[in-house]
Write a protein that holds these residues in place. Structure first.
Motif, PDB file in Angstrom:
ATOM      1  N   MET A   1      -4.479  -8.210   2.006  1.00 13.85           N
ATOM      2  CA  MET A   1      -4.862  -6.816   1.961  1.00 13.85           C
ATOM      3  C   MET A   1      -4.386  -6.099   3.242  1.00 13.85           C
ATOM      4  O   MET A   1      -3.904  -4.970   3.192  1.00 13.85           O
ATOM      5  N   VAL A   2      -4.462  -6.796   4.369  1.00 13.81           N
ATOM      6  CA  VAL A   2      -4.038  -6.218   5.645  1.00 13.81           C
ATOM      7  C   VAL A   2      -2.543  -5.929   5.615  1.00 13.81           C
ATOM      8  O   VAL A   2      -2.092  -4.843   5.994  1.00 13.81           O
ATOM      9  N   ALA A   3      -1.765  -6.876   5.117  1.00 17.89           N
ATOM     10  CA  ALA A   3      -0.312  -6.715   5.047  1.00 17.89           C
ATOM     11  C   ALA A   3       0.040  -5.509   4.205  1.00 17.89           C
ATOM     12  O   ALA A   3       0.906  -4.688   4.566  1.00 17.89           O
ATOM     13  N   GLU A   4      -0.672  -5.400   3.075  1.00 15.89           N
ATOM     14  CA  GLU A   4      -0.435  -4.288   2.175  1.00 15.89           C
ATOM     15  C   GLU A   4      -0.707  -2.955   2.877  1.00 15.89           C
ATOM     16  O   GLU A   4       0.099  -2.012   2.812  1.00 15.89           O
ATOM     17  N   LEU A   5      -1.846  -2.924   3.565  1.00 11.66           N
ATOM     18  CA  LEU A   5      -2.230  -1.698   4.279  1.00 11.66           C
ATOM     19  C   LEU A   5      -1.195  -1.312   5.329  1.00 11.66           C
ATOM     20  O   LEU A   5      -0.793  -0.153   5.432  1.00 11.66           O
ATOM     21  N   LEU A   6      -0.758  -2.297   6.101  1.00  9.79           N
ATOM     22  CA  LEU A   6       0.228  -2.038   7.165  1.00  9.79           C
ATOM     23  C   LEU A   6       1.498  -1.454   6.579  1.00  9.79           C
ATOM     24  O   LEU A   6       2.026  -0.457   7.072  1.00  9.79           O
ATOM     25  N   ASN A   7       2.005  -2.063   5.518  1.00  6.86           N
ATOM     26  CA  ASN A   7       3.251  -1.608   4.906  1.00  6.86           C
ATOM     27  C   ASN A   7       3.131  -0.196   4.343  1.00  6.86           C
ATOM     28  O   ASN A   7       4.019   0.624   4.522  1.00  6.86           O
ATOM     29  N   ASN A   8       1.987   0.028   3.625  1.00 10.31           N
ATOM     30  CA  ASN A   8       1.778   1.362   3.059  1.00 10.31           C
ATOM     31  C   ASN A   8       1.737   2.417   4.177  1.00 10.31           C
ATOM     32  O   ASN A   8       2.358   3.480   4.071  1.00 10.31           O
ATOM     33  N   ALA A   9       1.005   2.091   5.243  1.00  3.43           N
ATOM     34  CA  ALA A   9       0.860   3.042   6.345  1.00  3.43           C
ATOM     35  C   ALA A   9       2.214   3.310   7.022  1.00  3.43           C
ATOM     36  O   ALA A   9       2.528   4.437   7.396  1.00  3.43           O
ATOM     37  N   ALA A  10       3.041   2.290   7.135  1.00  8.80           N
ATOM     38  CA  ALA A  10       4.353   2.424   7.758  1.00  8.80           C
ATOM     39  C   ALA A  10       5.248   3.357   6.956  1.00  8.80           C
ATOM     40  O   ALA A  10       6.012   4.151   7.516  1.00  8.80           O
ATOM     41  N   LEU A  11       5.173   3.250   5.610  1.00  7.92           N
ATOM     42  CA  LEU A  11       5.970   4.102   4.730  1.00  7.92           C
ATOM     43  C   LEU A  11       5.613   5.576   4.955  1.00  7.92           C
ATOM     44  O   LEU A  11       6.481   6.442   5.027  1.00  7.92           O
ATOM     45  N   VAL A  12       4.288   5.777   5.093  1.00  5.65           N
ATOM     46  CA  VAL A  12       3.821   7.151   5.312  1.00  5.65           C
ATOM     47  C   VAL A  12       4.265   7.635   6.699  1.00  5.65           C
ATOM     48  O   VAL A  12       4.556   8.792   6.906  1.00  5.65           O
ATOM     49  N   GLY A  13       4.382   6.729   7.604  1.00 10.46           N
ATOM     50  CA  GLY A  13       4.817   7.096   8.951  1.00 10.46           C
ATOM     51  C   GLY A  13       3.675   6.796   9.853  1.00 10.46           C
ATOM     52  O   GLY A  13       3.268   7.305  10.766  1.00 10.46           O
TER      53      GLY A  13
END
Lengths: 483, 481
Positions: A471-483
Motif C-alpha cells: 500500500m505504501v509503494a502504491e501511495l508513493l507512486n501515485n503521489a509522485a505522478l501528481v508531483g
C-alpha cells in the motif's frame, strides 16, 4: 505433489492388475484377546497366552473388529455375509500357533466395488477378517530367514486385527493401481476403520500382475508381487514386473505363476516360492470360534451411521468452494473439508480459505481452530487488513491456542494503518524532506529506488511496521505522478 | 470315604482338610510306584491349600462344596507355575503362566489337587501306554491297562488316591478308562464345561469332565465345573448345571432306547464282548424294572462314527499341535536353520502315536484329499446329528456299553493301532454329536474286571445321564451285596 514418472509399457500389450491390501483395524485391543493394539511399543510387551498361542489358550473375537470390517464392507458396497473363521496352516516362527486364523470360503464381505476419483470402477472380490502375525528381524547375511545368524521376533503385532481387501483383476494402468490405494486409504480414514499408514505397516499391498496382448480378454498367468512399501514402489514394481513378463512372451517363453519379492534397492522383482513347492494351507473351519452372523438390524445401523464417503465429500467441497481436485483430495484426506465449508458459509473468500488450509494447515492437531475464527481471519486478509504472511502467523496462533484472530492481530501489532492515515503521514514526510522527494520524483531508476526505500523506511518507522508495504509503494507512486 | 463325606466332615470340623490330604498323599506314596497314576505329586501346595481351608473353617468362614476333597488333575489341564506336560517330552518342562478355568473353579470349590495325572501323550490313545513317562496300570489288575487317555485320573480314583478327578474326553477318554477302572466318568455336553486351559487335542470334540468313585460325587464335580465361561467362545451361554438335584428322581416313565448298533443288536458293530453285552442287557432290565419304558432303537450312522472320528480328530490335532515348533516354549533341538530346528524338535519331542495322528490329519486336510476325507467326515457328523435328533424325539436317553471289552493287558495292542482305535467305537458318537454321556460301573466281566455301561442323552440334558446312572449304580451295588 507430482506423481512419479509413469513407466510406459511397450505398445501392443495390456496390463492386468489385481490388488490385495492388508489393513490393520483401528481397535483398542487385538482380534482375539484383550492385549493393546498399538504400533511402536517395546517388543513383546503387549502379549498374553492367547496371542502367544500358549497351550490351552482360546480366542474370543473382538466385536469391534468385526464391526469395523463390516463398516468397510458397506463403504465398499459389499454384501455382508454370515461368515466363519478358518485356519490357514503353515509353519513360520513369527506366527505363534503356526496357523493363521483368517476367513476362507465364507468371508464377511464380498462383491463390492471401489470407484476411483475419475469414475473408473474396480470390483472388490472380498474383504475378509484375519489376524496379523508377529514381526521377525533376521540378523546376518541376506536378512532372510534361512541365512540368518539369529532372528528376533516381536509378538506385539501377533493377533492384531486385519482386513484383507481383494480387488478383482480390473486395474489396467499403474495410475489406477495407485489411485485405488489412495481412494481406499481415504475411505479407511473417513470411516475410522484404519489409520492406513503405509510407513507404519498398517496398510500393506500385494499386487497380482499379468499382461496380455492388447485387446484380448483372457487372463494370463499372474505373479504376486510382495514387499511393496509405498505408492511409489507400487508403480515401479508393477512396471518392472509387466515388462519382465512381456520380455518373456516376446522371447517365445512365458512367465510361471509364482510369488515374487520387490527389491527396493535393485528395483527388481525376484522369485519367491514357485507353484510346485507352494504351501498347501489345509484350510478348515476354526473350531474354537462360532460363525459370525450379522443381523439385518446391525447392517441397517451401519448403513444409517455411515459417514459421508470421500467421493461425496470431495464433490461437496468442489461444489461449494470451486476447489480443484488436488485441493479437494488433500482437504478430505486431512478431514479439513468441513472446516473449509463452514468458513466459506460464514462469508470467507473460498479461494483464500482453500489456499490457507492446503498450504498452511498440514498439521496433526488443529482442533483449537474453529471455522468462525478461520472465516474472520480470511475476511481480514481479503480486506487487506492483514498481509499474507501476517495471516499465516495468526493462523498458526489460532492452531496453537485457539480464540479469535483479533487477539493475535493485536498482540502481534498487526493492526493496519489505513490509507488516509498513511496519506497524511506521507504529506508530512514530503514537507519535511523536500530534496529527497525531488530526487524520488525526478531521479533515475537507481535514485528513485533509493528514495523509495528512504520514504518507506520513514513510514514504517512512524507506524512501527504496521503499514502494508504494498500500500505504501502504491501511495508513493501515485503521489509522485501528481508531483 | 466319598467326596461328599469328606466335604461334610471338613465343613463340620470333624476332620481337618490337612489330615485328609495327608492320608491320601500317604496312599499315593505307598502305592503309586506300582500304579503310576501321577506324573507329578504336588504335596507341598496341596498341604498349603488344605491348611487354608482348615483356617477358613476355624474362622467360621464359608468353604466350598468340595472343601478338603482330594482331587487328581489330568496333566493336560494348565496349572499356573506347575508343570503341565501332556505326558509328552515336548512339554516336559513347560510351566503355564495361568490356570485352566476348570482348575480355578475346583480350587474355589475347596477341592485340593494332589497332582497331575498321566495320560496318553496329548490325550491320543486308549490305554495310557502312549505316555512319554511310562504307562499307568489298572489298580484292579496291574497287568492290565487302565484305559485312556485319562488313565491316570481313572486309576487315581480306582486306587483310592483321590475320591474325585478331572479328565478330558475327545473320543471316550474319560468314559472308557472309567469303565476299565470301575469308576464313574462323565463327558458333558460340548460347551457345558469351559475348555480354557485344556491343552487342545481336537477342539471340536474335546470336553472336560468328572471322574469319581460314585455318581453323586461325579455330579457334585460336574455342578462345580459346568457353566458359561466368556473365555471359551464355544461354551454355552446361560448353562446352569443341576446334576445333584436329579440324582433321586428315579427313572419311572423315562423312555430308554437300547442302541442296537452298539449293543449287539441288528446291524451291530463287530467285536463287542459277550460279557460286556450281557451286562448292558442286564442294565436295560434294571431300568425297565424301575419303571422306564425300554426299547431297542437303531441309529445306523453310529457305525460310521469311528471312521469319521479318525479323520476329524487327527485333522484338528495336526493344526493344534503345530505350535510345538521349538520357537517359544517347550522342547527345542537346535539345528542350523529355523525350519530344521522345528523338524528336529518335533522329531524328538513327539511320540509315535502323536506323529501318526499328525500325519493322518495333515493328509486328510490336504488339497485334493479334503473332500474325500475331511469333507466326508463332516457329512457323517451331520448325518449322525440328524439321526440322533430323530431318535431323541421318542427317547430321553440311550443305553450302550462303554467299551467293547474289559481292560486288556499292557502291550497287547500297541503294535496294532486299528484294534486300539476300535476301543472307542461306543464312546465316539457322543463326541461327534457333542452330546453328554456317562459311564457307570455295572458288574464284572468273565475275567472279574469291571464293566461299564454308558448312558447317552441329547445336548444339554446332562442331568438325565446322572439321573439314570444313579439308578444303575444302586442296582449294581445291591447285586453285589
Amino acid at each position: 505433489m507430482s506423481p512419479p514418472t509413469e513407466p510406459k509399457l511397450p505398445a501392443g500389450w495390456d496390463l492386468v492388475v489385481g490388488l490385495e491390501v492388508h489393513v490393520e483395524l483401528d481397535t483398542a485391543t487385538k482380534l482375539f484377546c484383550g492385549c493393546i493394539n498399538r504400533f511402536g511399543a517395546e517388543p513383546n510387551t503387549n502379549v498374553c497366552p492367547t496371542c502367544l498361542g500358549l497351550p490351552g489358550s482360546l480366542p474370543v473375537i473382538n466385536e469391534r473388529a468385526v464391526e469395523l470390517a463390516m463398516i468397510l464392507g458397506r463403504a465398499l458396497g459389499c454384501q455382508v455375509n454370515r461368515s466363519v473363521m478358518a485356519r490357514k496352516n503353515y509353519f513360520y516362527p513369527d506366527m505363534p500357533k503356526d496357523f493363521q486364523t483368517t476367513q476362507y470360503d465364507q468371508p464377511t464381505n464380498s462383491d463390492g466395488q471401489l470407484v476411483l476419483p475419475d469414475g473408473f470402477v474396480v470390483g472388490i472380490e472380498r474383504a475378509h477378517i484375519e489376524e496379523d502375525t508377529g514381526k521377525s528381524v533376521h540378523v546376518g547375511r541376506s536378512g532372510r530367514i534361512n541365512q540368518a545368524v539369529y532372528s528376533l521376533i516381536d509378538y506385539n503385532r501377533a493377533g492384531v486385527p486385519l482386513v484383507e481387501i481383494v480387488s478383482k483383476p480390473d486395474i489396467r494402468t499403474i495410475d489406477q493401481a495407485r489411485n485405488f490405494v489412495d481412494e481406499l486409504r481415504a475411505i479407511l480414514v473417513v470411516t475410522g476403520v484404519s489409520d492406513a499408514r503405509m510407513e507404519e505397516g498398517s496398510l500393506r499391498i500385494d499386487a497380482n500382475v499379468s499382461v496380455r496382448p492388447e485387446g484380448l480378454a483372457e487372463l494370463r498367468t499372474r505373479c504376486e508381487i510382495k514387499n511393496i512399501n509405498s505408492l511409489r514402489s507400487l508403480g515401479r514394481a508393477i512396471a518392472y514386473e509387466a515388462n519382465r513378463q512381456i520380455d518373456l512372451y516376446e522371447d517365445g517363453s512365458a512367465p510361471q505363476q509364482q510369488t515374487r519379492h520387490w527389491d527396493e534397492n535393485t528395483s527388481r522383482t525376484t522369485p519367491g516360492r514357485s507353484k510346485e513347492d507352494a504351501d498347501d494351507y489345509r484350510y478348515f473351519q476354526e473350531p474354537d470360534l462360532v460363525p459370525l452372523v450379522p443381523s439385518p438390524a446391525t447392517i441397517a445401523a451401519i448403513d444409517e451411521t455411515m459417514p459421508q464417503l470421500p467421493v461425496a465429500r470431495r464433490a461437496a467441497l468442489v461444489a461449494a468452494t470451486g476447489a480443484d481436485s488436488v485441493a479437494a483430495r488433500i482437504l478430505v484426506e486431512r478431514a479439513q473439508d468441513a472446516l473449509a465449508l463452514e468458513a466459506v458459509a460464514a462469508g470467507a473468500e473460498p479461494n483464500k480459505v482453500l489456499k490457507r488450509l492446503v498450504n498452511d494447515l498440514a498439521v496433526d492437531d488443529w482442533s483449537n481452530l474453529d471455522a468462525t475464527a478461520l472465516a474472520e481471519l480470511i475476511k481480514m486478509e481479503s480486506a487487506g487488513a492483514l498481509s499474507a504472511s501476517q495471516a499465516k502467523q495468526v493462523l498458526a496462533d489460532l492452531v496453537e491456542s485457539g480464540g479469535t484472530p483479533q487477539t493475535y492481530v493485536k498482540r502481534r501489532g498487526f493492526e493496519v494503518v489505513d490509507t488516509s492515515e498513511l496519506k497524511s503521514l506521507l504529506e508530512q514526510l514530503v514537507g519535511d524532506n523536500p530534496s529527497e522527494w525531488k530526487r524520488f520524483c525526478a531521479g533515475d531508476q537507481v535514485e528513485r529506488k533509493k528514495m523509495q526505500g528512504f520514504f518507506t523506511g520513514q513510514i514504517m518507522k512512524a507506524t512501527r511496521g504496521k503499514a502494508d508495504g504494498k500500500m505504501v509503494a502504491e501511495l508513493l507512486n501515485n503521489a509522485a505522478l501528481v508531483g | 470315604m466319598t467326596a461328599a463325606d469328606i466335604a461334610a466332615a471338613v465343613r463340620s470340623g470333624e476332620r481337618s482338610a490337612l489330615e485328609v490330604v495327608n492320608e491320601h498323599l500317604g496312599m499315593i506314596e505307598a502305592q503309586d510306584l506300582k500304579v503310576h497314576a501321577f506324573n507329578l505329586v504336588n504335596a507341598e501346595n496341596a498341604r498349603a491349600e488344605a491348611a487354608q481351608i482348615d483356617a477358613r473353617v476355624a474362622a467360621g468362614e464359608p468353604v466350598g462344596p468340595l472343601a478338603g476333597v482330594p482331587l487328581a488333575t489330568k496333566d493336560n489341564l494348565c496349572t499356573k507355575d506347575l508343570p503341565t506336560t501332556c505326558s509328552s517330552k515336548m512339554l516336559e518342562n513347560y510351566h503355564p503362566p495361568y490356570d485352566a478355568t476348570v482348575v480355578s473353579l475346583l480350587r474355589a470349590a475347596g477341592a485340593v489337587s494332589l497332582g497331575k495325572t498321566n495320560l496318553d501323550e496329548f490325550a491320543m490313545g486308549s490305554s495310557t501306554e502312549h505316555s512319554a513317562f511310562g504307562p499307568t496300570r489298572n489298580p484292579h489288575d496291574l497287568s492290565r491297562v487302565p484305559g485312556g487317555s485319562s488313565g491316570g485320573s481313572a486309576a487315581s480314583v480306582a486306587a483310592g488316591f483321590t475320591p474325585i478327578a478331572v479328565g478330558s474326553d475327545t473320543g471316550g477318554s474319560i468314559r472308557q478308562p472309567a469303565a476299565f477302572c470301575g469308576v464313574v466318568g462323565m463327558k458333558p455336553t460340548y460347551g457345558a464345561v469351559s475348555r480354557y486351559g485344556l491343552i487342545a487335542f481336537a477342539s471340536s470334540l474335546d470336553q472336560v469332565g468328572p471322574l469319581a468313585s460314585n455318581v453323586a460325587d461325579a455330579a457334585a464335580v460336574f455342578d462345580v465345573i459346568a457353566g458359561h465361561d466368556r473365555r471359551d467362545t464355544t461354551s454355552i451361554q446361560g448353562f446352569i448345571p443341576a446334576a445333584q438335584a436329579a440324582l433321586n428322581l428315579g427313572v419311572d416313565g423315562l423312555r430308554v432306547g437300547v442302541l442296537q448298533e452298539l449293543s449287539g443288536g441288528g446291524g451291530s458293530v463287530p467285536g463287542l464282548a459277550v460279557d460286556v453285552l450281557a451286562r448292558t442287557r442286564e442294565a436295560a432290565e434294571v431300568l425297565a424294572a424301575a419303571g422306564a419304558r425300554v426299547e431297542e432303537v437303531s441309529v445306523p450312522s453310529c457305525t460310521l462314527g469311528l471312521s469319521a472320528y479318525y479323520i476329524v480328530a487327527p485333522a484338528e490335532a495336526s493344526s493344534n499341535l503345530a505350535r510345538y515348533d521349538g520357537v517359544r516354549y517347550g522342547a527345542r533341538v537346535d539345528a542350523p536353520t529355523a525350519s530344521e530346528m522345528t523338524t528336529a524338535t518335533r522329531t524328538a519331542g513327539f511320540g509315535a502315536e502323536v506323529k501318526r495322528r499328525i500325519m493322518l490329519g495333515t493328509y486328510a486336510l490336504s488339497a485334493g484329499y479334503y473332500e474325500a476325507f475331511y469333507g466326508k467326515a463332516l457329512k457323517v457328523r451331520t448325518m449322525m446329528l440328524n439321526d440322533f435328533a430323530r431318535v431323541y424325539k421318542d427317547f430321553d436317553v440311550l443305553l450302550t456299553p462303554t467299551a467293547p471289552t474289559t481292560a486288556f493287558e499292557l502291550g497287547t495292542r500297541m503294535t496294532d493301532p486299528l484294534t486300539m482305535y476300535v476301543n472307542d467305537v461306543c464312546t465316539i458318537p457322543s463326541n461327534l454329536t457333542g452330546h453328554p454321556a456317562i459311564s457307570v460301573p455295572f458288574g464284572l466281566g468273565d475275567d472279574n474286571l469291571p464293566v461299564g455301561v454308558q448312558v447317552l442323552a441329547p445336548a444339554t440334558h446332562d442331568t438325565q445321564t446322572f439321573r439314570v446312572a444313579a439308578v444303575l449304580e444302586a442296582a449294581a451295588q445291591e447285586a453285589r451285596l
